[in-house]
Design a protein around this motif. Structure first.
Motif, mmCIF file in Angstrom:
data_model
loop_
_atom_site.group_PDB
_atom_site.id
_atom_site.type_symbol
_atom_site.label_atom_id
_atom_site.label_comp_id
_atom_site.label_asym_id
_atom_site.label_seq_id
_atom_site.Cartn_x
_atom_site.Cartn_y
_atom_site.Cartn_z
ATOM 1 N N ALA A 38 6.519 0.312 -5.359
ATOM 2 C CA ALA A 38 5.189 0.597 -5.020
ATOM 3 C C ALA A 38 4.303 -0.325 -5.680
ATOM 4 C CB ALA A 38 4.764 1.783 -4.899
ATOM 5 N N LYS A 39 4.264 -2.388 -5.158
ATOM 6 C CA LYS A 39 3.920 -2.567 -5.327
ATOM 7 C C LYS A 39 2.940 -3.274 -3.769
ATOM 8 C CE LYS A 39 6.729 -5.768 -7.359
ATOM 9 N NZ LYS A 39 7.848 -7.436 -8.228
ATOM 10 N N LEU A 40 3.202 -2.225 -3.304
ATOM 11 C CA LEU A 40 2.256 -2.950 -1.969
ATOM 12 C C LEU A 40 1.164 -1.292 -1.905
ATOM 13 C CD1 LEU A 40 4.959 -4.301 0.981
ATOM 14 C CD2 LEU A 40 2.632 -4.649 0.146
ATOM 15 N N GLU A 41 1.927 -0.665 -1.859
ATOM 16 C CA GLU A 41 1.409 0.485 -1.738
ATOM 17 C C GLU A 41 0.989 1.656 -3.021
ATOM 18 O OE1 GLU A 41 1.060 2.617 1.925
ATOM 19 O OE2 GLU A 41 0.247 0.785 2.865
ATOM 20 N N PRO A 42 1.262 1.513 -4.049
ATOM 21 C CA PRO A 42 1.129 2.240 -5.415
ATOM 22 C C PRO A 42 -0.021 3.723 -5.018
ATOM 23 C CG PRO A 42 -0.424 0.598 -6.170
ATOM 24 C CD PRO A 42 0.055 0.408 -4.584
ATOM 25 N N TRP A 43 -0.578 3.799 -4.814
ATOM 26 C CA TRP A 43 -1.380 5.301 -3.897
ATOM 27 C C TRP A 43 -0.548 5.482 -2.929
ATOM 28 C CZ3 TRP A 43 -3.319 0.221 -3.473
ATOM 29 C CH2 TRP A 43 -2.845 -0.036 -1.561
ATOM 30 N N SER A 44 0.615 5.255 -2.467
ATOM 31 C CA SER A 44 1.517 6.427 -1.731
ATOM 32 C C SER A 44 3.119 6.896 -2.091
ATOM 33 C CB SER A 44 1.464 5.601 -0.416
ATOM 34 O OG SER A 44 0.188 5.192 0.346
#
Length: 664
Positions: A339-345
């Motif tokens: 999840a490089k783009l949205e690690p918080w998701s």
């Protein structure tokens, strides 16, 4: 005996004949060697050359664009899932990507290899194809309006109310099973309360769509019952009931009979039809075709091999005939990050479930964040052979395999809509880096922003979308492209009638009028080409406009280097048009057409570069748009003719030579 031959040493005179010219040249060389050129220094830059920076979703900043291999750029763009008509969301994404691609190739001069996929295996395609097939058969088998037909659809309506509409209700609003009809008048009254409706939408964003389907179907049931009571049992009445309740009836039939649909040609034919419609729509929107188109159905063997290697590398596992990607194992491995783009998701269950599809049940996965690389097929789903049994590819694996087949273990640019960032694009990168055992599969990720219609997010799943057919009945392809150019490519776009009838049509009219005037001036100057009034027509006004023109070109480049800032670039063109118009209106008979023509030709070239033009590049302007019917570029318009007549009369009245305009 060995005989040795002795050759006496003899001296032969050697003669070298030098011509007069040879001797003269030697003398000249000796002379020039004694005289040297003065030293030369590299000029000092007065202004730095801007470099292209792109907003990269991997950093959420504008970063300098550095292709790995000179000017060659590998670019993969996520294509559509083809199961329905193309809509304004597609127009926003693919027209915008086309604009960026044209800037890269036609303006910056990169050698772009542009690849796009077609998703023709997907849960949405399977469900839609199955439902269409079952509904069509049901319609063919229905011969008349009957109480059995009405009761069948009424039962489907009750299930829809409890199962679909009920997702948005609080427990206090939910009717008791079997009492849905009696409770319906109260519920239809409650939905008029906007606050109550908004609370329902918070629980389920599709609530309004489901409620509308329920209203429409129940009304059709009541109409059909009234007709049946009056003895109207004809086929037309039965078909009208089926057609008006098709959304709810199709879901019910699919729930009951999905396992009976076994022909793999059914979903494939649906996908093939809508793929054809998609490319027809893209052609109407002037979107360039990809260099290579890949389809999932053509890469299934490669997908199986890809999955096998991920298992071998230790990042996937088989469970109950399906194969899942082990996100925790990958995330914990050295050199890898999930999840490089949205690690918080990572833990967003709603996004994760949506990414797996409506037909997927992850009963065998080790973690909720693990996603399917290969899905064991159930009755009613297409399947292909694999080491794990009959199945079909997971959604995310498709792009990884097809892009890797073309580009290998790295690409410069990957693009798509922002709604695909997580989990789709994050999963793509993870499984690709697991396969290639590399740390970076994509160098620059660019995502186009959401499209809102009159302030509301547009969604095919919510059925609040405008098709490309519908929008092109009201606006031209050029006007749509202009609308997207006035917005940043990665920002949310609020598409509205006020935007189209205000800024877009105003800008289009300004440019059309400008090009019409300039063509008229140039045409007249061509007539008087060989004549001169003895004046050079290059004074302070011409110098000022020329300097402004070249300054505009620098500003235009700076705008596009600033992560393709097309709104700023359009402002540069608009300001140059304004400045040129002021010059035209102020110079009278001293007008220098050459200066005006240079400005107009460059403006037209830049508009064409954006994909706004048609026709020959040699034309002044941006060419003819289909929506304009050809009035602009066929000869001179009435306005042009009037302008020429007025100029001729003015010159004659002042008794000056007719060649007022200077053309090189």
């Amino acid at each position: 005996m060995i005989w040795r031959l002795r050759v006496p040493s003899v001296s032969f005179p050697i003669y070298h004949r030098r011509s007069f010219f040879t001797v003269s040249r030697i003398a000249d060389n000796k002379s020039t060697m004694s005289v040297q050129q003065p030293p030369w220094n590299i000029p000092d830059r007065t202004a730095p050359e801007p470099v292209l920076k792109i907003y990269n979703s991997l950093t959420r900043t504008k970063t300098e664009f550095v292709p790995r291999n000179g000017r060659y750029v590998k670019w993969y763009n996520c294509g559509p899932t083809v199961y329905d008509a193309s809509h304004m969301g597609h127009a926003r994404n693919y027209v915008t990507q086309d604009i960026l691609r044209r800037i890269m190739t036609d303006y910056f001069g990169y050698d772009v290899h542009f690849v796009m996929n077609i998703t023709d295996i997907d849960d949405k395609i399977i469900i839609r194809a199955r439902q269409n097939h079952l509904l069509e058969n049901f319609r063919k088998e229905t011969k008349s309006l009957s109480s059995e037909l009405i009761n069948h659809i009424l039962s489907a309506w009750r299930s829809h109310v409890q199962g679909k509409v009920g997702k948005g209700w609080s427990e206090s609003d939910r009717p008791t099973e079997g009492e849905e009809e009696s409770a319906w008048p109260r519920l239809t009254e409650r939905i008029q309360d906007n606050a109550w409706k908004q609370e329902c939408l918070k629980r389920d964003e599709k609530f309004d769509m489901y409620f509308s389907s329920a209203i429409r179907t129940l009304s059709a049931i009541h109409t059909a019952q009234s007709r049946l009571d009056n003895g109207q049992t004809g086929l037309d009445a039965a078909h009208q009931l089926i057609d008006e309740s098709r959304d709810i009836l199709a879901q019910s039939l699919d729930y009951q009979l999905s396992g009976t649909v076994t022909d793999p040609a059914i979903p494939r034919s649906l996908a093939a039809f809508w793929e054809g419609q998609f490319f027809k729509d893209m052609a109407r929107l002037k979107v360039r075709e990809p260099d290579i188109i890949t389809r999932v159905t053509e890469y299934v063997p490669e997908i199986v091999n890809f999955v096998e290697r991920i298992i071998h590398n230790g990042y996937a596992y088989e469970a109950e005939g399906s194969v899942y990607f082990d996100t925790k194992s990958f995330d914990n491995a050295e050199g890898h990050n999930y999840a490089k783009l949205e690690p918080w998701s990572k833990g967003n269950r709603e996004l994760l479930e949506d990414g797996e599809g409506a037909l997927s049940k992850q009963s065998g996965s080790r973690s909720a964040s693990d996603f399917a690389l290969w899905k064991a097929s159930k009755p009613g789903e297409p399947s292909w052979p694999s080491p794990w049994g009959s199945g079909r590819p997971g959604w995310h694996i498709e792009c990884s395999v097809m892009a890797s087949a073309i580009f290998g273990d790295n690409m410069d640019i990957h693009s798509g809509g922002i709604d695909l960032a997580f989990p789709h694009h994050d999963n793509e990168m993870a499984q690709s880096e697991a396969y290639h055992d590399c740390g970076s599969w994509v160098n620059y990720f660019i995502h186009t922003g959401h499209l809102h219609i009159e302030g509301l997010k547009m969604s095919k799943s919510l059925k609040n979308f405008i098709t490309i057919d519908e929008i092109l009945e009201r606006h031209s392809a050029r006007q749509l492209r202009l609308a997207f150019l006035t917005q940043l490519w990665n920002a949310k776009v609020d598409f509205s009638e006020s935007l189209m009838t205000g800024e877009v049509r105003g800008l289009e009219l300004t440019l059309n009028n400008f090009f019409t005037v300039v063509r008229a001036l140039v045409s007249q100057a061509r007539v008087d080409f060989t004549k001169s009034d003895g004046c050079h027509h290059y004074d302070t006004s011409e110098s000022d406009l020329t300097n402004y023109f070249h300054d505009s070109r620098s500003k235009f480049r700076a705008a596009l280097c600033d992560s393709f800032n097309t709104p700023a670039a359009l402002d540069v063109l608009r300001d140059l048009v304004s400045k040129t118009n002021v010059y035209i209106n102020s110079r009278g008979k001293s007008l220098n057409v050459s200066v005006v023509e240079n400005c107009a030709r460059w403006i037209g070239q830049m508009l064409r570069m954006f994909g706004l033009g048609e026709g020959e590049n040699s034309e002044i302007g941006w060419g003819q748009d289909d929506h304009e019917g050809g009035a602009i570029n066929v000869g001179l318009t009435a306005y042009s003719a009037l302008l020429l007549t007025t100029n001729t009369e003015r010159r004659n009245s002042h008794a000056v030579p007719p060649a007022t305009f200077f053309v090189p």
